[in-house]
Scaffold this motif. Sequence first.
Motif, PDB file in Angstrom:
ATOM      1  N   SER A  27       0.805  -1.226   0.000  1.00 21.45           N
ATOM      2  CA  SER A  27       0.000   0.000   0.000  1.00 21.45           C
ATOM      3  C   SER A  27       0.835   1.273   0.000  1.00 21.45           C
ATOM      4  O   SER A  27       0.357   2.319  -0.427  1.00 21.45           O
ATOM      5  N   ILE A  82      -1.875   6.904   1.656  1.00 18.82           N
ATOM      6  CA  ILE A  82      -2.746   5.752   1.884  1.00 18.82           C
ATOM      7  C   ILE A  82      -3.330   5.773   3.295  1.00 18.82           C
ATOM      8  O   ILE A  82      -4.393   5.208   3.545  1.00 18.82           O
ATOM      9  N   GLU A  83      -2.653   6.440   4.230  1.00 18.24           N
ATOM     10  CA  GLU A  83      -3.142   6.453   5.617  1.00 18.24           C
ATOM     11  C   GLU A  83      -4.393   7.316   5.776  1.00 18.24           C
ATOM     12  O   GLU A  83      -5.029   7.298   6.820  1.00 18.24           O
ATOM     13  N   ASN A  98      -5.001   4.597  15.111  1.00 20.71           N
ATOM     14  CA  ASN A  98      -4.967   4.817  13.666  1.00 20.71           C
ATOM     15  C   ASN A  98      -4.283   6.163  13.429  1.00 20.71           C
ATOM     16  O   ASN A  98      -4.213   6.995  14.340  1.00 20.71           O
ATOM     17  N   GLY A 146      -0.741   1.097  -4.533  1.00 19.89           N
ATOM     18  CA  GLY A 146      -0.603  -0.270  -4.056  1.00 19.89           C
ATOM     19  C   GLY A 146      -1.675  -1.171  -4.637  1.00 19.89           C
ATOM     20  O   GLY A 146      -2.785  -0.721  -4.936  1.00 19.89           O
ATOM     21  N   ILE A 147      -1.353  -2.445  -4.800  1.00 21.38           N
ATOM     22  CA  ILE A 147      -2.302  -3.408  -5.362  1.00 21.38           C
ATOM     23  C   ILE A 147      -2.259  -4.691  -4.532  1.00 21.38           C
ATOM     24  O   ILE A 147      -1.333  -4.903  -3.759  1.00 21.38           O
ATOM     25  N   GLY A 174      -6.548   7.159   3.139  1.00 20.63           N
ATOM     26  CA  GLY A 174      -7.435   6.490   2.202  1.00 20.63           C
ATOM     27  C   GLY A 174      -7.261   6.842   0.743  1.00 20.63           C
ATOM     28  O   GLY A 174      -7.959   6.292  -0.108  1.00 20.63           O
ATOM     29  N   ALA A 175      -6.326   7.750   0.416  1.00 17.13           N
ATOM     30  CA  ALA A 175      -6.188   8.167  -0.982  1.00 17.13           C
ATOM     31  C   ALA A 175      -5.648   7.020  -1.831  1.00 17.13           C
ATOM     32  O   ALA A 175      -4.859   6.201  -1.361  1.00 17.13           O
ATOM     33  N   LYS A 176      -6.088   6.976  -3.065  1.00 22.66           N
ATOM     34  CA  LYS A 176      -5.610   5.970  -4.011  1.00 22.66           C
ATOM     35  C   LYS A 176      -4.125   6.192  -4.293  1.00 22.66           C
ATOM     36  O   LYS A 176      -3.355   5.249  -4.414  1.00 22.66           O
ATOM     37  N   THR A 234      -9.139   9.342   8.514  1.00 24.95           N
ATOM     38  CA  THR A 234      -8.484   8.239   7.803  1.00 24.95           C
ATOM     39  C   THR A 234      -9.225   7.830   6.530  1.00 24.95           C
ATOM     40  O   THR A 234      -8.657   7.138   5.691  1.00 24.95           O
ATOM     41  N   GLY A 235     -10.484   8.263   6.390  1.00 24.57           N
ATOM     42  CA  GLY A 235     -11.205   7.922   5.157  1.00 24.57           C
ATOM     43  C   GLY A 235     -11.331   9.118   4.215  1.00 24.57           C
ATOM     44  O   GLY A 235     -11.972   9.030   3.165  1.00 24.57           O
ATOM     45  N   GLN A 261     -10.583   8.740   0.391  1.00 25.90           N
ATOM     46  CA  GLN A 261     -11.188   7.584  -0.276  1.00 25.90           C
ATOM     47  C   GLN A 261     -11.663   7.906  -1.686  1.00 25.90           C
ATOM     48  O   GLN A 261     -12.505   8.774  -1.877  1.00 25.90           O
ATOM     49  N   GLY A 262     -11.128   7.190  -2.672  1.00 28.86           N
ATOM     50  CA  GLY A 262     -11.578   7.365  -4.048  1.00 28.86           C
ATOM     51  C   GLY A 262     -10.847   8.453  -4.825  1.00 28.86           C
ATOM     52  O   GLY A 262     -11.145   8.683  -5.988  1.00 28.86           O
ATOM     53  N   TYR A 263      -9.899   9.130  -4.172  1.00 25.64           N
ATOM     54  CA  TYR A 263      -9.216  10.246  -4.835  1.00 25.64           C
ATOM     55  C   TYR A 263      -7.745   9.948  -5.116  1.00 25.64           C
ATOM     56  O   TYR A 263      -7.079   9.268  -4.342  1.00 25.64           O
TER      57      TYR A 263
END
Lengths: 197, 469
Positions: free
Chosen positions: B129, B224-225, B293, B143-144, B227-229, B193-194, B197-199
Amino acid sequence: MDKVTVHAGRALPLRRSNVDTDQIIPAEYLKRVTRTGFEDGLFAAWRKDPSFVLNQPEYDGASVLVAGPDFGTGSSREHAVWALMDHGFRVVISARFADIFRGNSGKAGLLTACVEPDVVERLWQLVEADPATEVVVDLEQREVRAGDLVASFEIDGYTRWRLLEGLDDIGITLSHDDQISEYEATRPSWKPVAGPA
Amino acid sequence: MGRTLAEKVWDEHVVRHADGEPDLLYIDLHLVHEVTSPQAFEGLRLAGRTVRRPDLTLATEDHNVPTLDVDKPIADPVSRTQVETLRRNCDEFGVRLHSLGDVEQGIVHVVGPQLGLTQPGTTVVCGDSHTSTHGAFGALAFGIGTSEVEHVLATQTLPQARPKTMAVTVDGTLPDGVTAKDLVLTLIATVGTGGGQGYVVEYRGEAIRALSMEARMTICNMSIEWGAKAGLIAPDETTLAYLEGRTRAPKGDEWDAAVTYWRGLVTDDDAEFDREVVLDASAMTPFVTWGTNPGQGVPLGGSVPDPADFAEESDRVAAEKALVYMGLEAGTPMREIEVDTVFVGSCTNGRIEDLRAAAEIVRGRTVADGTRMLVVPGSARVRLHAEDEGLDIVFKDAGAEWRGAGCSMCLGMNPDQLTPGERSASTSNRNFEGRQGKGGRTHLVSPLVAAATAITGRLASPADLPARD
Ligand code: SF4
């Protein structure tokens, strides 16, 4: 990959937000080189607590995990998905999933149903009141049904289609091999090269 | 309408676009390590497939490797099997591998940049990640999972849904003693932390432009911490200066051609982001986490929060659980928290600049009684570089342990682990329950705070230290 269409089963209420993949499966369980056999690592730290919900006999055999928001954050380890599936989970319901976890689930055949936060709360209440409650997750209709609750869930159309058909991603991509080769022919020569071995 | 940097890099890599389907993206660089790859290679073998582009694939050993006795076989048989499996797989499929003992071995996200492989405008993936680190160069890096690792090995592409874009603009100048780590911890505490997400996030603004490449990597690493792509930073003179002359960077005419292309990798003035966040660097202070977190943090000058003060029910419950796990009482000043172990290292803060910063603080001082300090360079090269500068001597003279390169106590897959209840100040990126060892309690900090904490035995910043004799 097995097809996923409609799943019906009992549910485990996990009243936690931000369940990261280090909790789903701690690092010490990641040393295996196989793709199965990860169930012993599932929530390994939390399971030491006898009051942890997964240890409650009334939820034995639950196949739908209902969790708080931001499920699957942190590490990219697909082992988290394998551990859930090895334990018997087929669906995770949450109000928000971490991207990589969700992607991994889609590849491995674990259905992630994203619902409104109040749907999670109502599901928790239903299953806590009666652990035998049957929860139906209908991928065709994109619907969760339990007791008198009917709620829609969100999942991207492509993943839905792949799950419904049980299709292998790599196979789909390899059918576009010509386009990959065409693209490769146009890559500039200064692009980085790591190898050969 | 103009395009953002992320959109430009994306568009440049679309092999195939069809409505209603994810775009098929070409991958320029695929990094591999021992933990998330064995099942992917096994999948190839079972399907009778090969690695399409071994020349665009690079493997290293990092998560499991010991940081002591690195010239001996790995003591833990399970770790050894995993590392040996990687060696066999790389051999069989023709993938270059930097093994333990090789001068290029190290944490995958330290190795790529230091070789000059991570370049602006490229797509970089890894079954890890923190691949977001490479975004510091203006690469689209994410990350994948293992199924995707197999997909990239087989096809050198990945089907990906187009993400939304976000700008994080950091204006002003970071005060003295406040680092990129403090900046990103402040950001995560602000957005949650979210929040990403999705960005795909572009970090920009005066404070970002002023950062070194190492510091930019620290910021992108922690995308990533929240939630970003992915997180990226437009390449500029700092980027070019870092890359020029590196082993795998283009040379001569190729360098000139690449630079011409790279200079166009900026967000157009009339481009629009789907979301924007603005922060002021000049208001930032050293920042540390109190919870489990990375979003559960406060300024070092603050106190452990009272769960009752959180507006959201889920935040309140999370805070209560975190305080129990961390063994902390609401209202305790952060500076009074005693620390058993200080860890300097990881792909967040294990580069030469981080080690220099920590060494500068401990130079001529002594690690507190009852506290241990572990310094783990991010790569074998970083270790050699530090030894050339005499940093190993500085650390050892202060009473710290100087180790070999790897992930080490960032996730405790090797023997470097916290014991139950042990408390650390760590320059790594995750303070999850048990992340650094079962029952271990982690406070995320910058290298400066880590070093000062090692000297006082309590969470501290360099400004808290008495002057040297
Ligand atoms: S240093 Fe830590 S975060 Fe970075 S790759 Fe290693 S384990 Fe992952």
